[in-house]
Design a protein around this motif. Structure first.
Motif, PDB file in Angstrom:
ATOM      1  N   GLY A  72      33.820  44.072  74.789  1.00 36.28           N
ATOM      2  CA  GLY A  72      34.490  43.740  76.525  1.00 36.28           C
ATOM      3  C   GLY A  72      36.250  43.067  75.726  1.00 36.28           C
ATOM      4  N   TYR A  73      36.396  43.086  74.970  1.00 33.73           N
ATOM      5  CA  TYR A  73      37.789  43.249  74.345  1.00 33.73           C
ATOM      6  C   TYR A  73      38.599  44.183  74.684  1.00 33.73           C
ATOM      7  CZ  TYR A  73      36.192  43.809  69.636  1.00 33.73           C
ATOM      8  OH  TYR A  73      35.731  44.318  68.868  1.00 33.73           O
ATOM      9  N   GLY A  74      39.757  44.254  74.462  1.00 34.21           N
ATOM     10  CA  GLY A  74      40.517  45.904  73.868  1.00 34.21           C
ATOM     11  C   GLY A  74      41.076  45.485  72.623  1.00 34.21           C
ATOM     12  N   GLU A  75      41.545  46.611  71.972  1.00 39.57           N
ATOM     13  CA  GLU A  75      42.597  46.509  70.722  1.00 39.57           C
ATOM     14  C   GLU A  75      42.616  48.298  71.115  1.00 39.57           C
ATOM     15  OE1 GLU A  75      40.484  46.738  67.661  1.00 39.57           O
ATOM     16  OE2 GLU A  75      39.471  48.337  67.257  1.00 39.57           O
ATOM     17  N   LEU A  76      44.029  48.212  70.870  1.00 45.92           N
ATOM     18  CA  LEU A  76      44.668  49.676  70.383  1.00 45.92           C
ATOM     19  C   LEU A  76      44.496  50.217  69.107  1.00 45.92           C
ATOM     20  CD1 LEU A  76      48.007  49.478  72.420  1.00 45.92           C
ATOM     21  CD2 LEU A  76      45.726  51.489  72.828  1.00 45.92           C
ATOM     22  N   ARG A  77      44.243  51.444  68.226  1.00 47.38           N
ATOM     23  CA  ARG A  77      44.005  51.773  66.845  1.00 47.38           C
ATOM     24  C   ARG A  77      45.304  52.549  66.716  1.00 47.38           C
ATOM     25  NH1 ARG A  77      40.753  51.012  71.187  1.00 47.38           N
ATOM     26  NH2 ARG A  77      38.104  51.376  70.278  1.00 47.38           N
ATOM     27  N   ALA A  78      45.252  52.429  65.059  1.00 48.95           N
ATOM     28  CA  ALA A  78      46.598  52.873  64.556  1.00 48.95           C
ATOM     29  C   ALA A  78      46.664  54.037  64.859  1.00 48.95           C
ATOM     30  CB  ALA A  78      46.190  52.512  62.640  1.00 48.95           C
ATOM     31  N   GLY A  79      45.561  54.758  65.099  1.00 53.64           N
ATOM     32  CA  GLY A  79      46.462  56.034  65.771  1.00 53.64           C
ATOM     33  C   GLY A  79      46.877  56.223  66.621  1.00 53.64           C
ATOM     34  N   LEU A  91      38.190  72.438  77.718  1.00 50.09           N
ATOM     35  CA  LEU A  91      36.254  71.584  77.642  1.00 50.09           C
ATOM     36  C   LEU A  91      36.271  71.643  75.775  1.00 50.09           C
ATOM     37  CD1 LEU A  91      34.249  73.696  79.914  1.00 50.09           C
ATOM     38  CD2 LEU A  91      34.756  71.341  80.080  1.00 50.09           C
ATOM     39  N   GLU A  92      35.974  70.524  75.361  1.00 48.05           N
ATOM     40  CA  GLU A  92      35.928  69.871  74.136  1.00 48.05           C
ATOM     41  C   GLU A  92      35.493  69.119  73.953  1.00 48.05           C
ATOM     42  OE1 GLU A  92      40.077  69.817  71.427  1.00 48.05           O
ATOM     43  OE2 GLU A  92      40.927  69.481  73.739  1.00 48.05           O
ATOM     44  N   PHE A  93      34.024  69.128  72.502  1.00 42.86           N
ATOM     45  CA  PHE A  93      33.924  67.136  73.181  1.00 42.86           C
ATOM     46  C   PHE A  93      34.736  66.838  71.535  1.00 42.86           C
ATOM     47  CE2 PHE A  93      31.140  65.727  69.975  1.00 42.86           C
ATOM     48  CZ  PHE A  93      29.896  64.524  70.638  1.00 42.86           C
ATOM     49  N   HIS A  94      33.647  65.552  72.239  1.00 40.44           N
ATOM     50  CA  HIS A  94      34.743  63.925  71.382  1.00 40.44           C
ATOM     51  C   HIS A  94      33.320  63.363  71.585  1.00 40.44           C
ATOM     52  CE1 HIS A  94      38.975  65.416  71.276  1.00 40.44           C
ATOM     53  NE2 HIS A  94      39.004  65.452  72.932  1.00 40.44           N
ATOM     54  N   PRO A  95      33.156  63.009  70.390  1.00 38.84           N
ATOM     55  CA  PRO A  95      32.225  61.573  70.205  1.00 38.84           C
ATOM     56  C   PRO A  95      32.817  60.288  70.406  1.00 38.84           C
ATOM     57  CG  PRO A  95      33.696  61.971  67.887  1.00 38.84           C
ATOM     58  CD  PRO A  95      34.028  62.833  68.938  1.00 38.84           C
ATOM     59  N   PRO A  96      32.045  59.237  70.947  1.00 33.82           N
ATOM     60  CA  PRO A  96      32.285  57.777  71.624  1.00 33.82           C
ATOM     61  C   PRO A  96      33.154  56.762  71.159  1.00 33.82           C
ATOM     62  CG  PRO A  96      29.570  58.363  71.547  1.00 33.82           C
ATOM     63  CD  PRO A  96      30.672  59.828  70.816  1.00 33.82           C
ATOM     64  N   GLU A  97      33.034  57.150  69.111  1.00 31.38           N
ATOM     65  CA  GLU A  97      34.069  56.376  68.921  1.00 31.38           C
ATOM     66  C   GLU A  97      35.498  57.470  69.532  1.00 31.38           C
ATOM     67  OE1 GLU A  97      32.274  59.062  66.028  1.00 31.38           O
ATOM     68  OE2 GLU A  97      31.854  58.052  67.595  1.00 31.38           O
ATOM     69  N   VAL A  98      35.938  58.187  69.767  1.00 25.22           N
ATOM     70  CA  VAL A  98      37.553  58.740  70.138  1.00 25.22           C
ATOM     71  C   VAL A  98      37.894  58.093  71.532  1.00 25.22           C
ATOM     72  CG1 VAL A  98      39.055  60.966  69.965  1.00 25.22           C
ATOM     73  CG2 VAL A  98      37.142  60.641  68.319  1.00 25.22           C
ATOM     74  N   PRO A  99      39.332  57.569  71.388  1.00 23.23           N
ATOM     75  CA  PRO A  99      39.161  56.872  72.339  1.00 23.23           C
ATOM     76  C   PRO A  99      39.857  57.973  73.536  1.00 23.23           C
ATOM     77  CG  PRO A  99      40.260  56.080  71.190  1.00 23.23           C
ATOM     78  CD  PRO A  99      40.241  57.138  70.318  1.00 23.23           C
ATOM     79  N   LEU A 111      46.456  55.023  77.606  1.00 29.03           N
ATOM     80  CA  LEU A 111      45.565  54.985  76.307  1.00 29.03           C
ATOM     81  C   LEU A 111      44.488  53.610  76.392  1.00 29.03           C
ATOM     82  CD1 LEU A 111      49.126  53.124  74.740  1.00 29.03           C
ATOM     83  CD2 LEU A 111      48.042  55.189  74.383  1.00 29.03           C
ATOM     84  N   ASP A 112      43.584  54.343  76.630  1.00 31.04           N
ATOM     85  CA  ASP A 112      42.009  53.422  75.787  1.00 31.04           C
ATOM     86  C   ASP A 112      42.145  52.844  75.067  1.00 31.04           C
ATOM     87  OD1 ASP A 112      39.673  53.095  76.035  1.00 31.04           O
ATOM     88  OD2 ASP A 112      38.867  54.722  75.420  1.00 31.04           O
ATOM     89  N   THR A 113      42.274  51.315  75.800  1.00 30.58           N
ATOM     90  CA  THR A 113      42.346  49.993  74.763  1.00 30.58           C
ATOM     91  C   THR A 113      40.724  49.786  75.223  1.00 30.58           C
ATOM     92  OG1 THR A 113      42.486  48.549  77.108  1.00 30.58           O
ATOM     93  CG2 THR A 113      43.974  49.030  75.717  1.00 30.58           C
ATOM     94  N   SER A 114      39.641  50.066  75.868  1.00 25.84           N
ATOM     95  CA  SER A 114      38.388  49.334  75.154  1.00 25.84           C
ATOM     96  C   SER A 114      37.532  49.871  73.708  1.00 25.84           C
ATOM     97  CB  SER A 114      37.045  50.226  75.756  1.00 25.84           C
ATOM     98  OG  SER A 114      37.159  52.122  75.870  1.00 25.84           O
ATOM     99  N   VAL A 115      36.588  49.216  73.572  1.00 26.76           N
ATOM    100  CA  VAL A 115      35.966  48.940  72.554  1.00 26.76           C
ATOM    101  C   VAL A 115      34.384  49.194  72.915  1.00 26.76           C
ATOM    102  CG1 VAL A 115      34.832  47.657  70.324  1.00 26.76           C
ATOM    103  CG2 VAL A 115      37.758  47.597  71.252  1.00 26.76           C
ATOM    104  N   PRO A 116      33.608  50.147  72.068  1.00 22.88           N
ATOM    105  CA  PRO A 116      32.341  50.368  73.330  1.00 22.88           C
ATOM    106  C   PRO A 116      31.458  49.413  72.654  1.00 22.88           C
ATOM    107  CG  PRO A 116      33.427  52.531  71.947  1.00 22.88           C
ATOM    108  CD  PRO A 116      34.461  51.205  71.883  1.00 22.88           C
ATOM    109  N   GLY A 117      31.010  48.912  73.287  1.00 21.25           N
ATOM    110  CA  GLY A 117      30.044  47.833  73.534  1.00 21.25           C
ATOM    111  C   GLY A 117      30.202  46.286  72.941  1.00 21.25           C
TER     112      GLY A 117
END
Length: 327
Positions: free
Chosen positions: A150-157, A119-127, A142-148
């Motif tokens: 409709g398009y998708g992206e993969l972050r550098a991390g 059980l860990e808390f992750h803020p919404p900006e964390v995929p 891999l979570d490609t969603s971008v909050p708010g």
């Protein structure tokens, strides 16, 4: 359905269930809970399933109740078959509700066994990413969603962690070389790394898919499973030779035969059966489950409406094109 040969992992690939917490019809006319029930009933006769995948847009409203409805249906379905169960968020999902009910999306392990999560808390900006081992394969979500949006992206991390896992040498990503996943990697994400069939989906596509291709090129990735397009597609990822398989939409079916600038969907549901052989070969079989009102129009957006949605939900520099993008 053709029986699987020893060493083959049969994956039942679903996508875009769009469940709502209070039963509100999707697009004002589709009972997505009933549609999912009908789809699962139609898929029960398929034998030898070892992994069930839902590649995003599990929910329409991001509510915990919508994810509970998915959990209540798919966990028993997978357990009855002794199958693992993996889900990943899409652009309609909400990370907070997703995590509250589905944790990191890896719900059942090999043989349908429950998986434990801290059980860990992750803020919404964390995929919401995850990894598990199923029948000698490493399954990476891999979570490609971008909050708010409709398009998708993969972050550098995300790409850095994926590259580290793929360079581990034994396929399990833990760095110990113990050979837990000798049969390669399955990537699951929502936005497929491919050109889209309509202007709206093109505006809401995965950004810079070449970065993903650069990471997986020459690796042990055997297949990429995706959704988002609400229609079955099969291609390869750039020049990597890796198959990209897009599942039909559970909630409805995109009309890909109409004008490129118009977005239209009709009633229809289905799934993919993906057989991953021990030699690395991949076979995909689309399965359609008939519904009483198959083909009925769910919605139709004209070009002006498409442009307005794309401007609101797509990257600020990306608008629908008058002609399809080059492939």
């Amino acid at each position: 359905m053709i029986p699987v040969v020893p060493g083959t992992l049969r994956v039942l690939h679903l996508s875009d269930t769009h469940l709502t917490g209070d039963g509100t019809p999707h697009q004002g006319s589709v009972d997505t809970t009933a549609t999912l029930d009908a789809l699962l009933d139609g898929l029960r006769a398929i034998e030898d399933v070892g992994l069930v995948v839902v590649s995003g847009d599990c929910s329409e409203d991001g509510s915990p109740a919508s994810y509970q409805a998915l959990l209540d249906r798919l966990v028993p379905f997978a357990r009855e078959r002794g199958a693992a169960l993996v889900t990943v968020p899409g652009n309609h999902d909400g990370r907070e509700g997703f995590r509250q009910v589905l944790a990191n999306g890896h719900l059942l392990g090999e043989g349908g066994s429950p998986l434990m999560h801290t059980l860990e808390f992750h803020p919404p900006e964390v995929p919401v990413d995850g990894v598990s081992i199923v029948a000698g394969r490493r399954v990476v979500t891999l979570d490609t969603s971008v909050p708010g949006a409709g398009y998708g992206e993969l972050r550098a991390g995300q790409l850095e962690r994926l590259g580290t896992m793929l360079g581990d040498g034994d396929g399990d990503g833990d760095g110990d070389g113990d050979g837990d996943a000798p049969l390669g990697t399955v990537l699951v994400l929502h936005h497929p790394p491919m050109p889209a069939p309509t202007a709206l989906h093109e505006a809401l596509r995965l950004q810079d898919p070449g970065t993903l291709a650069d990471v997986v090129r020459g690796s042990d990735v055997r297949v990429v499973l995706a959704g988002h397009l609400h229609h079955h597609f099969a291609t390869t990822l750039a020049d990597t030779g890796i198959p990209v398989l897009v599942a039909p939409g559970t909630a409805n079916d995109t009309d890909v035969a109409g004008p490129y600038g118009v977005e239209r969907a009709v009633v229809g549901t289905g799934a993919l059966v993906v057989d991953l052989a021990a030699d690395g070969s991949v076979r995909s079989t689309p399965v359609r489950v008939p519904l009483a009102d198959d083909g009925r129009q769910v919605f139709r957006y004209d070009e002006e409406t498409v442009e307005r949605i794309a401007a609101a939900a797509g990257p600020r520099t990306s608008l629908p094109r008058a002609t399809p993008p080059p492939t």
